[in-house]
Motif scaffolding. Structure first.
Motif, mmCIF file in Angstrom:
data_model
loop_
_atom_site.group_PDB
_atom_site.id
_atom_site.type_symbol
_atom_site.label_atom_id
_atom_site.label_comp_id
_atom_site.label_asym_id
_atom_site.label_seq_id
_atom_site.Cartn_x
_atom_site.Cartn_y
_atom_site.Cartn_z
ATOM 1 N N GLY A 187 0.841 -1.196 0.000
ATOM 2 C CA GLY A 187 0.000 0.000 0.000
ATOM 3 C C GLY A 187 0.873 1.242 0.000
ATOM 4 O O GLY A 187 2.032 1.210 0.448
ATOM 5 N N SER A 188 0.320 2.346 -0.513
ATOM 6 C CA SER A 188 1.134 3.572 -0.492
ATOM 7 C C SER A 188 1.297 4.061 0.938
ATOM 8 O O SER A 188 2.205 4.832 1.224
ATOM 9 N N ASN A 189 0.444 3.581 1.866
ATOM 10 C CA ASN A 189 0.675 3.925 3.271
ATOM 11 C C ASN A 189 2.024 3.399 3.760
ATOM 12 O O ASN A 189 2.725 4.080 4.510
ATOM 13 N N TYR B 264 -5.220 14.201 3.483
ATOM 14 C CA TYR B 264 -5.306 12.786 3.847
ATOM 15 C C TYR B 264 -4.790 12.590 5.280
ATOM 16 O O TYR B 264 -3.622 12.849 5.556
ATOM 17 N N CYS C 209 -0.966 16.646 -1.989
ATOM 18 C CA CYS C 209 -1.848 15.554 -2.375
ATOM 19 C C CYS C 209 -2.678 16.034 -3.560
ATOM 20 O O CYS C 209 -3.421 17.008 -3.440
ATOM 21 N N ASN D 256 -7.402 14.299 -1.111
ATOM 22 C CA ASN D 256 -8.430 13.621 -0.319
ATOM 23 C C ASN D 256 -8.514 14.366 1.013
ATOM 24 O O ASN D 256 -7.482 14.551 1.641
ATOM 25 N N ASP E 254 1.318 12.981 -3.269
ATOM 26 C CA ASP E 254 0.482 11.780 -3.195
ATOM 27 C C ASP E 254 -0.524 11.823 -4.340
ATOM 28 O O ASP E 254 -1.445 12.645 -4.354
ATOM 29 N N ALA F 259 -2.673 9.355 -5.336
ATOM 30 C CA ALA F 259 -3.502 8.142 -5.224
ATOM 31 C C ALA F 259 -4.676 8.148 -6.210
ATOM 32 O O ALA F 259 -5.140 7.084 -6.629
ATOM 33 N N TYR F 260 -5.155 9.333 -6.588
ATOM 34 C CA TYR F 260 -6.369 9.431 -7.411
ATOM 35 C C TYR F 260 -6.102 9.999 -8.803
ATOM 36 O O TYR F 260 -7.041 10.403 -9.489
ATOM 37 N N THR G 1 -0.914 4.253 -6.010
ATOM 38 C CA THR G 1 -1.478 3.070 -5.375
ATOM 39 C C THR G 1 -2.290 2.263 -6.378
ATOM 40 O O THR G 1 -2.803 2.834 -7.360
ATOM 41 N N SER H 132 -4.895 0.756 -5.116
ATOM 42 C CA SER H 132 -6.112 0.611 -4.310
ATOM 43 C C SER H 132 -7.326 1.317 -4.901
ATOM 44 O O SER H 132 -8.450 1.021 -4.523
ATOM 45 N N LYS H 133 -7.145 2.282 -5.783
ATOM 46 C CA LYS H 133 -8.273 3.105 -6.217
ATOM 47 C C LYS H 133 -8.618 2.810 -7.672
ATOM 48 O O LYS H 133 -9.439 1.961 -7.942
ATOM 49 N N ARG I 154 -3.213 -4.523 -1.436
ATOM 50 C CA ARG I 154 -2.229 -3.743 -0.691
ATOM 51 C C ARG I 154 -0.955 -3.554 -1.508
ATOM 52 O O ARG I 154 0.088 -4.149 -1.226
HETATM 53 C C1 LIG Z 1 -6.623 5.826 -0.426
HETATM 54 C C2 LIG Z 1 -5.425 6.692 -0.372
HETATM 55 C C3 LIG Z 1 -4.160 6.143 -0.410
HETATM 56 C C4 LIG Z 1 -4.030 4.668 -0.597
HETATM 57 O O1 LIG Z 1 -3.410 4.019 0.387
HETATM 58 P P1 LIG Z 1 -3.053 2.475 0.156
HETATM 59 O O2 LIG Z 1 -2.228 2.204 1.357
HETATM 60 O O3 LIG Z 1 -2.261 2.423 -1.122
HETATM 61 O O4 LIG Z 1 -4.333 1.721 0.065
HETATM 62 C C5 LIG Z 1 -3.059 6.979 -0.399
HETATM 63 N N1 LIG Z 1 -3.214 8.313 -0.368
HETATM 64 C C6 LIG Z 1 -4.425 8.882 -0.358
HETATM 65 C C7 LIG Z 1 -4.546 10.350 -0.386
HETATM 66 C C8 LIG Z 1 -5.566 8.076 -0.327
HETATM 67 O O5 LIG Z 1 -6.773 8.640 -0.281
#
Ligand SMILES: *Cc1c(COP(=O)(O)O)cnc(C)c1O
Length: 367
Positions: free
Chosen positions: A95-97, A121, A166, A170, A199, A201-202, A226, A228-229, A237
């Motif tokens: 995950g990017s986290n 975020y 970001c 988000n 970041d 992510a989107y 990521t 994830s989206k 992950r």
């Molecule tokens: C959802 C999101 C992530 C994704 O995190 P993962 O760990 O890759 O699932 C990262 N940055 C932002 C701003 C998000 O909203």
């Protein structure tokens, strides 16, 4: 009963709560910006094949440096991001986290600080706290855009070691112009120099081009991504970054050995063989996002312009009451704590219809 505070836990963790987007069992889930479409059968079959191959070697540790996966990620970014990136420019994690955690372990930490521009975020601040990095909450304009002059002034004042941007942001949905990133980067280099993390992510849902093109000539700039989206693989992950190869070398100093399991690597590689099918849903989700914006505005809501797969809307006196009322209609959305505002993820056509019907009913109820 023993409480956290009874334990010899780190002082800065006392009285804090964990990340907690509610995971409730309701018919319509529009609260964590996931892709509503399950993976297509052809991809599920390909994952099964690749994971079976990986399973035959699970007695061995996985490729510690995830070279094949990073090579494919670099190819994907080069095909779509208007840049030429090699394996050495890319790093991957759970995950990017985890990517953000590794960056903060390497560039933040005790005695160091990071700044973000809120609302943004919440995990940026939470991971900073978890790594002992002091968090500075920088400003945003009332329309949720980043005020370049205010951002540059905050960086000059606080001289943070890490700067978070970001785009699209988000929970607001707002995207950044490249010129904002350039100005923030220059200010961050003049102040310290510090690492600037964008970041993205989107980004696949954005009207704006990726900021990857800014990497060239900026060794202290990192873009995080990521699966994830837009890729629709939140359960996998898998997050990644693109940067100067020296940044990748730096995170390798702090990553746990074999952090990315062979099963994860095999699954992610299978997904990257199907990027066209996966990203095929992006156009549909963008259309659904635009529909949410238009229909919420039609109901008289204030709606923030969105470049993401979600929409921030309001303005409500009691956001929690509206959140609860929508939930009572079977639709889970998100209260991110932005005063007056709530956030809804663009789901399928039917899910969005259910949400919009619920909202119309709730607006009548509170009128
Ligand atoms: C959802 C999101 C992530 C994704 O995190 P993962 O760990 O890759 O699932 C990262 N940055 C932002 C701003 C998000 O909203």
């Amino acid at each position: 009963m023993t409480q956290i505070d009874d334990l010899p836990v780190r002082d800065e963790l006392r009285g804090q709560s964990p990340y907690g987007a509610p995971q409730l069992n309701v018919p319509v889930l529009l609260n964590t910006n996931e892709n509503p479409y399950p993976l297509p059968d052809a991809l599920v079959d390909r994952i099964a094949e690749r994971v079976a191959d990986a399973a035959r070697e699970l007695n061995r540790y996985p490729d510690r440096d995830a070279v094949e996966l990073r090579t494919r990620l670099a190819a994907y970014l080069s095909e779509t991001g208007g840049v030429t990136l090699a394996t050495g420019n890319v790093w991957a994690a759970n995950g990017s986290n985890e990517i953000i955690q590794q960056l903060l372990q390497a560039f933040g930490g005790p005695g160091r600080s990071a700044i973000g521009f809120d609302p943004s975020y919440s995990m940026h601040a939470l991971i900073a706290r978890g790594t002992g990095t002091a968090w500075i909450s920088g400003p945003r304009r009332d329309d949720y855009s980043v005020d370049v002059e205010a951002a540059v002034a905050a960086i000059a004042e606080h001289r943070p070691n890490v700067v978070f941007l970001c785009s699209p942001n988000n929970p607001t949905g707002t995207a950044l112009d490249g010129s904002v990133v350039e100005a923030v980067y220059d200010a961050a280099q003049a102040a310290r120099p510090s690492l600037v993390i964008v970041d993205e992510a989107y980004v696949e849902f954005s009207h704006h081009a990726s900021l990857l093109t800014l990497l060239d000539g900026r060794p202290n700039l990192v873009v995080t991504r990521t699966m994830s989206k837009a890729f629709g693989a939140a359960g996998l992950r898998l997050g990644y970054l693109a940067a100067d190869p020296a940044v990748v070398d730096a995170v390798q100093l702090v990553r746990l050995p074999y952090h990315l399991s062979a099963v994860t690597q095999a699954t992610a590689i299978a997904c990257l063989e199907h990027t066209e099918t996966l990203l095929g849903y992006v156009a549909e989700l963008k259309a659904q996002r635009d529909r949410l914006v238009a229909e919420l505005r039609g109901m008289g809501c204030e709606v923030t312009e969105s470049d993401a797969n979600f929409v921030q809307f309001g303005r409500f006196e009691d956001t929690h009451a509206v959140w609860q009322a929508v939930l009572d209609h079977g639709v889970l959305i998100r209260d991110n704590g932005v005063p007056g505002m709530l956030r809804v993820t663009a789901g399928t056509d039917a899910e969005n219809t259910a949400f919009l019907d619920a909202m119309r009913a709730v607006l009548k109820e509170i009128a």
